[in-house]
Enzyme design. Structure first.
Site, PDB file in Angstrom:
ATOM      1  N   SER A  59     -12.407  76.253   2.223  1.00 48.69           N
ATOM      2  CA  SER A  59     -10.795  76.350   2.444  1.00 48.69           C
ATOM      3  C   SER A  59     -10.446  77.476   2.071  1.00 48.69           C
ATOM      4  O   SER A  59     -10.472  78.010   0.982  1.00 48.69           O
ATOM      5  CB  SER A  59     -10.214  74.991   1.555  1.00 48.69           C
ATOM      6  OG  SER A  59     -10.618  73.814   2.122  1.00 48.69           O
ATOM      7  N   CYS A 142      -7.762  67.984  -1.845  1.00 44.75           N
ATOM      8  CA  CYS A 142      -8.516  68.267  -2.947  1.00 44.75           C
ATOM      9  C   CYS A 142      -8.016  67.337  -4.173  1.00 44.75           C
ATOM     10  O   CYS A 142      -6.972  67.357  -4.173  1.00 44.75           O
ATOM     11  CB  CYS A 142      -8.039  69.695  -3.121  1.00 44.75           C
ATOM     12  SG  CYS A 142      -8.757  70.498  -4.746  1.00 44.75           S
TER      13      CYS A 142
END
Ligand code: DHB
Length: 316
Positions: A59, A142
């Site tokens: 990411s 997340c």
């Protein structure tokens, strides 16, 4: 005669493993999951050479980020618990890295995260026109970074983030969903309302571990995300629930280790699967091993392609 016979064997049709979705062609359904090995071009290349049908990068955010202090990963045996804090070199630097991968034989999906919709607009614009990237995967899930972990729980925010990104990016948008919600279908619907082209289910499960010798959390970040075989049944359930209600491609992610695990996700309705922890544990050999197992399963059962087994478990 013997030669002719051998020739006939060679001509026997091999079951087809390719996946066509989002206007992209994956030569097989095994895709590298975000967060594992996806930070440099040479490693992404090695993953594809090892057999992956596609790759998702680590990411990436607008700005470089250092991440959390160690310890950031704990091996619990039945899965990993990690809390890295989204470390990454930032979008500008990472895009230069990806530029060297133009000849890769598998689609590259850029995983991105943003702390605000303004950041998302900037990321979307910067990535548009960069044709080395085939799609973006939006990490709103997340489980432990403040400013990110809240997004995936709120359908209004999810719809708004996805809509904003869609408006500013010229590529398919895949939204990675969190299992840490009471109703994942509701969140999936919000992503679809925002214009998501596909979903990934699931990101890691929010979890923690305590060192009983010292009476403190093991991870410096206290909470982390659990991955690996322990979360597979949760991921399979999420894929099944989403594909039961919505007609959208879903990438299954969570504890895939064997060909049978891949088949389970496909039968639950997944379009393809993503692998993470199994690579961290067993290395890149796993791709070829799983592909061999997949071919044998399809051949043994008389299926011509993976399309024949997709969603089978939804039959009543
Ligand atoms: C991290 C990010 C994730 O999306 C996840 O599932 C686990 C950990 C991280 O960078 O800390």
């Amino acid at each position: 005669m013997f030669k002719l016979f051998l020739g006939l064997i060679d001509l026997a049709p091999q079951p087809m493993l390719k996946v066509e979705t989002l206007g992209l062609r994956f030569r097989n359904p095994l895709i590298l999951a975000a967060g594992i090995l996806g930070l440099t071009a040479p490693i992404l290349r090695r993953v594809v050479e090892s057999g992956a049908g596609g790759v998702v990068t680590k990411s990436i955010g607008l700005k470089p980020r250092k991440g959390y202090p160690n310890p950031t990963v704990v091996d619990l045996g039945f899965g990993f618990l990690n809390s890295m804090g989204l470390p990454n070199p930032g979008l500008e630097k990472f895009m230069k890295e990806l530029e060297t991968l133009r000849d890769l034989e598998a689609p590259i999906i850029l995983s991105i995260y943003a702390f605000s919709e303004d950041e998302l607009v900037e990321i979307g614009r910067a990535v548009s026109g960069l044709d080395v990237i085939s799609a973006v995967e939006l990490n709103i899930s997340c489980p432990h970074v403040d400013g990110i972990s809240e997004i995936a729980k709120d359908p209004i925010l999810v719809k708004s983030y996805v809509k904003t990104l869609k408006r500013h990016v010229d590529k398919p948008v895949i939204v990675k969903l969190s299992p840490n919600v009471s109703d994942i279908v509701r969140i999936a619907e919000a992503a679809v309302d925002g214009g998501a082209d596909a979903l990934t289910a699931i990101n890691t499960v929010r979890a923690m571990s305590i060192d009983v010798e010292v009476g403190r959390p093991v991870l410096a970040g206290v909470f982390g995300g659990l991955s690996g075989p322990a979360i597979r049944p949760i991921a399979v359930r999420c894929v099944y629930e989403i594909t039961e209600s919505l007609d959208i491609p879903v990438f299954g992610c969570g504890g895939v280790e064997t060909a049978r695990d891949v088949i389970e996700f496909l039968m639950a309705g997944a379009t393809a699967v993503q692998l993470g922890s199994a690579i961290a544990r067993g290395g890149l050999r796993i791709f070829k091993k799983i592909l061999k197992g997949l071919r044998s399963f399809l051949e043994e059962k008389g299926y011509n392609s993976i399309d024949d087994i997709r969603g089978l478990a939804h039959r009543r």
